[in-house]
Scaffold this motif. Structure first.
Motif, PDB file in Angstrom:
ATOM      1  N   MET A  63      -8.443  11.065 -16.777  1.00  0.00           N
ATOM      2  CA  MET A  63      -7.122  10.463 -16.870  1.00  0.00           C
ATOM      3  C   MET A  63      -7.208   9.098 -17.545  1.00  0.00           C
ATOM      4  O   MET A  63      -8.219   8.388 -17.437  1.00  0.00           O
ATOM      5  CB  MET A  63      -6.481  10.304 -15.490  1.00  0.00           C
ATOM      6  N   TYR A  65      -4.513   5.618 -18.189  1.00  0.00           N
ATOM      7  CA  TYR A  65      -3.245   5.056 -17.719  1.00  0.00           C
ATOM      8  C   TYR A  65      -2.619   4.189 -18.799  1.00  0.00           C
ATOM      9  O   TYR A  65      -3.289   3.333 -19.396  1.00  0.00           O
ATOM     10  CB  TYR A  65      -3.501   4.241 -16.447  1.00  0.00           C
ATOM     11  N   PRO A  67       0.016   1.564 -18.644  1.00  0.00           N
ATOM     12  CA  PRO A  67       0.823   0.817 -17.672  1.00  0.00           C
ATOM     13  C   PRO A  67       2.070   0.194 -18.298  1.00  0.00           C
ATOM     14  O   PRO A  67       2.151  -0.022 -19.504  1.00  0.00           O
ATOM     15  CB  PRO A  67      -0.136  -0.263 -17.187  1.00  0.00           C
ATOM     16  N   LEU A  91      -1.447   9.277 -17.762  1.00  0.00           N
ATOM     17  CA  LEU A  91      -0.708   8.784 -16.599  1.00  0.00           C
ATOM     18  C   LEU A  91       0.250   7.716 -17.111  1.00  0.00           C
ATOM     19  O   LEU A  91      -0.177   6.687 -17.649  1.00  0.00           O
ATOM     20  CB  LEU A  91      -1.668   8.209 -15.557  1.00  0.00           C
ATOM     21  N   ASP A  93       4.146   5.545 -16.653  1.00  0.00           N
ATOM     22  CA  ASP A  93       5.254   5.139 -15.798  1.00  0.00           C
ATOM     23  C   ASP A  93       6.569   5.732 -16.298  1.00  0.00           C
ATOM     24  O   ASP A  93       6.799   5.842 -17.506  1.00  0.00           O
ATOM     25  CB  ASP A  93       5.372   3.614 -15.781  1.00  0.00           C
ATOM     26  N   ILE A 117       4.722   8.723 -13.342  1.00  0.00           N
ATOM     27  CA  ILE A 117       4.883   8.109 -12.021  1.00  0.00           C
ATOM     28  C   ILE A 117       6.359   7.780 -11.823  1.00  0.00           C
ATOM     29  O   ILE A 117       6.952   7.026 -12.607  1.00  0.00           O
ATOM     30  CB  ILE A 117       4.040   6.826 -11.905  1.00  0.00           C
ATOM     31  N   GLY A 147       0.690   8.132  -7.782  1.00  0.00           N
ATOM     32  CA  GLY A 147       0.398   7.594  -9.105  1.00  0.00           C
ATOM     33  C   GLY A 147      -0.278   6.245  -9.068  1.00  0.00           C
ATOM     34  O   GLY A 147      -1.227   5.989  -9.831  1.00  0.00           O
ATOM     35  N   GLN A 148       0.178   5.360  -8.184  1.00  0.00           N
ATOM     36  CA  GLN A 148      -0.408   4.024  -8.127  1.00  0.00           C
ATOM     37  C   GLN A 148      -1.825   4.045  -7.584  1.00  0.00           C
ATOM     38  O   GLN A 148      -2.658   3.207  -7.951  1.00  0.00           O
ATOM     39  CB  GLN A 148       0.492   3.108  -7.309  1.00  0.00           C
ATOM     40  N   ALA A 151      -3.871   4.901 -10.588  1.00  0.00           N
ATOM     41  CA  ALA A 151      -3.939   3.753 -11.488  1.00  0.00           C
ATOM     42  C   ALA A 151      -4.881   2.690 -10.937  1.00  0.00           C
ATOM     43  O   ALA A 151      -5.626   2.039 -11.700  1.00  0.00           O
ATOM     44  CB  ALA A 151      -2.546   3.180 -11.700  1.00  0.00           C
TER      45      ALA A 151
END
Length: 736
Positions: A63, A65, A67, A91, A93, A117, A147-148, A151
């Protein structure tokens, strides 16, 4: 020979085939702190979107991320478009653009799956929006708590491995490296090199997984729980693993390391070359791509490639300096090519306006040094055949030459075809350095000459040559040249032959050889090469292009060999049989701004499965995705498996005034040949099967004689009549 292992440029992932399900699990495999399987209902699933209603193969990966930034960041799709997700599960947001647009942007940037997320606890089924129908990778929505936590692991420097699968956590990871064991102590010592492009095979029951080592020799593959056998498949005969067929066993998700040290049975370079041109247009520049690799166990010192172009093609430039050798042949010096090293040469040529539409033009590439290295167990005599062909004014001339260091061990067969029909066959037996010539009328027909290679030759090789457009009056047949495979002299030789075209479909697919006749017949065991061409005919630059090709179960995916391409790509095998070629950031201009630069292509080779039933039809087409647009579906190209599909040419005479009459034809036990008023002292007739194998020789001394069957099997045979040592006539006779 279209077998260049461009796998050395790619990380090819092949996955398991499982029964389809209407839903799937989202699994977190590692690290242990977030190890879990989430069932549908614990995440939001866009089940109505194309490509997401079911998953037939586990999709597993690391994965990454993207952000949210203080300015809105990757909640906006325009910002997300600059993020590289190649081979990863994204991943992301939730934010300010629709779910389908966000998912498609990640897909176009290489993502194999998307996890969004949510911005509030709980999940919803996400709407497709304007772009959801173009998404072919799994996309889910998870709660902020899930999700967090993922992350946070990545923020702490931990690698998160996740999967989408029809079952909860059921895979384990195997990492390793293939190393050249130079000191032969079966250990990977300091300074010993990793070997890129080697195939790793994992077998678990009926499931087989393939991976390919990266340039440094490392690999990663995923296997189902239970017992798997891991092995390495060397790309050349010179290598032997210290150990192979390593058994691993997993009862739950875990990882292990399986390394392979390989020794060189014989220190020898093995150079490969592949030349390709996607199309030929007269009065235009045309672009050839040449790829090369060293798959052997020693450095290829002072290596070079020669390329001979048709006389109607003139070279205008290249990405490497070159030397003109004359006869429209050019040499590209490569220097020393290290073990596992690959390279690429771009060549620009101009095609003369004198070329004729549908005329076939060729480029022949050969890489040196290419002396065969023979293992001590080989019984090869050193004989090696080449066939040359040329149009010499009023005749078509072919020459079989033994360019090897040894004499042939016995007679071998040859075959001659005229406009796709069997003309004659025979046998030859040549000492080292000797040659044999064959002459035919320059009547505009397409002549093809095939010869069997020395039986004990160490490489697969099919000597041959084709001559088209040899006519004193300028009228000649076309469309025959590529019905048959091009000449094959092993990995160090490649011949590319393409017809000159006018207007054409800019997004199409062609299979080579074209196949015989309207049914595109090929024999069992014929390798196929597929060429997929695409062009950006839109009104803006294409940032990302994806080509998807679903492989029929009549083709053997284990024989897949990616070839040359116009631009770099990543290749992945999805759902067990879907090839996905992903051209990330290709930046292909539209045809209105830059017509020559708006084209692209790729090709790959693959073999039919063994012993397919006669009449099996192999279909193949592709879908081409330009950014967010609906896919362009190419034509479907097909081949049919057949045998004895080549007809014999009608009776032809090669002596003025000679006539040949045969009665009856078809024959049962006896046929009468009548040569009219032919004057000669001694004649003989030879009978051949369609492979050029000599079946019978019979002498005669009269213009009228009987041919006896004497136990010959039913079928079509070719006869060749010679009078006083000169070829007099050839034709076909049918035995009931």
């Amino acid at each position: 020979m279209k077998r260049l292992f461009t796998l050395l440029f790619l990380f090819l992932i092949s996955q398991f085939t499982w029964a389809q399900s209407q839903s799937y699990f989202f699994n977190i495999h590692s690290p242990a702190s977030v190890f879990a399987s989430y069932v549908p209902g614990q995440f939001g699933e866009p089940s109505a979107w194309a490509g997401n209603a079911s998953i037939s193969s586990p999709i597993i990966g690391e994965m990454v991320y993207a952000p949210v930034e203080s300015t809105g960041g990757h909640t906006l799709c325009d910002s997300l478009a600059n993020f590289d997700f190649t081979g990863k599960i994204a991943l992301i947001d939730r934010g300010l653009c629709e779910f389908g647009h966000k998912a498609l942007t990640a897909q176009n940037n290489g993502a194999i799956g998307v996890v969004i997320i949510n911005n509030t606890e709980g999940v919803i089924n996400m709407a497709a929006g304007n772009f959801g129908a173009l998404v072919t990778i799994p996309v889910i929505l998870v709660t902020p708590s899930i999700g967090q936590s993922l992350a946070a692991e990545m923020a702490n420097g931990n690698t998160v491995i996740a999967s989408f699968a029809t079952e909860p956590i059921n895979l384990a990871r195997v990492d390793g490296k293939v190393t050249f064991d130079e000191n032969e102590n079966c250990l990977a010592d300091m300074g010993e090199i990793g070997l890129g492009g080697w195939q790793i095979q994992s077998v678990n029951g009926n499931n087989t997984v393939y991976a390919t080592t990266k340039a440094d020799g490392t690999y990663r593959t995923y296997v189902p729980l239970g017992t798997s056998v891991i092995s390495v498949n060397p790309p050349a005969n010179y290598w032997t693993p210290c150990s192979n067929d390593v058994t691993v066993n997993f009862s739950q998700y875990d990882s292990t390391i399986v390394n392979f040290e390989v020794k060189a049975e014989l220190e020898c370079p093995q150079l490969t070359v592949d030349v390709e041109v996607p199309l030929l247009r007269r009065c235009f520049d045309n672009y050839f791509d040449i790829d090369y690799c060293n798959l052997g166990s020693a450095v290829a010192e002072d290596a070079y490639v020669t390329v001979q172009f048709d006389e109607l093609l003139s070279i205008e430039g290249a990405s490497l300096p070159f030397t003109d050798l004359g006869n429209n042949t050019y040499q590209f010096n490569l220097g020393d090519v290290a073990i596992g090293q690959c390279g690429h040469i771009d060549v620009t040529t101009y095609l003369s306006c004198d070329a004729t539409w549908e005329q076939t033009l060729c480029a022949v590439a050969e890489i040196f040094p290419n002396d065969p290295c023979v293992l001590p167990t080989s019984n090869w005599t050193g004989a090696e055949m080449r066939v040359n062909g040329a149009c010499n004014g009023d005749e078509v001339a072919f020459t079989i030459q033994n360019i090897g260091d040894g004499n042939m061990s016995g007679a071998a067969n040859y075959r001659v075809f005229k406009d796709g029909q069997f003309l004659e066959g025979g046998q030859y037996n040549l000492a080292a350095g000797a040659s044999q010539n064959f002459m035919y009328e320059s009547d505009g027909a397409t002549y093809r000459f095939e010869a069997d290679q020395e039986a004990t030759h160490p490489y697969s090789s099919n000597p041959g040559n084709t001559v088209e457009a040899c006519a004193t009056n300028g009228i000649f047949t076309t469309g025959i040249f590529n019905m048959f495979p091009t000449a094959d002299y092993g990995e160090a030789y490649d011949e590319e032959c393409m017809p000159v075209i006018g207007s054409y479909d800019p997004n199409d697919k062609t299979g080579f050889p074209l196949g015989y006749g309207d049914k595109h017949y090929i024999e069992r065991g014929t390798d196929l090469q597929y060429l997929i061409r695409f062009q950006n005919t839109g009104t803006d630059t294409a940032f990302n292009i994806v080509v998807r090709d679903t492989i029929t179960n009549l083709l053997d995916l284990t024989t897949l060999r990616p070839g040359t391409s116009s631009h770099p790509y990543n290749l992945e095998i999805k759902d067990g049989n879907i090839l996905e070629f992903r051209f990330n950031q290709i930046m292909l201009p539209d045809s209105f701004i830059n017509e020559p630069g708006s084209h692209g292509y790729l090709n790959f080779s693959i073999s039919p499965k063994q012993n397919l039933p006669l009449g099996s039809i192999i279909n193949n087409s592709a879908a081409i995705y330009f950014d967010f647009n609906t896919p362009v579906i190419t034509n479907t190209y097909f081949h049919e498996i057949g045998e004895n599909f080549i007809n014999s040419a009608a009776t032809q005479v090669f002596m003025p005034g000679l006539t040949v009459a045969i009665a009856p034809n078809p024959m049962e036990e006896t046929a009468v040949f009548d040569l009219g008023e032919a004057q000669f002292k001694q004649g003989h007739i030879e009978l051949f099967d369609m492979n050029g194998k000599l079946l019978r020789t019979q002498s005669f001394d009269s213009h009228r004689f009987n041919l006896q069957r004497n136990g010959l099997a039913s079928g079509n045979l070719v006869f060749k009549v010679s009078l006083d040592g000169r070829l007099a006539a050839t034709g076909n006779i049918i035995l009931k």
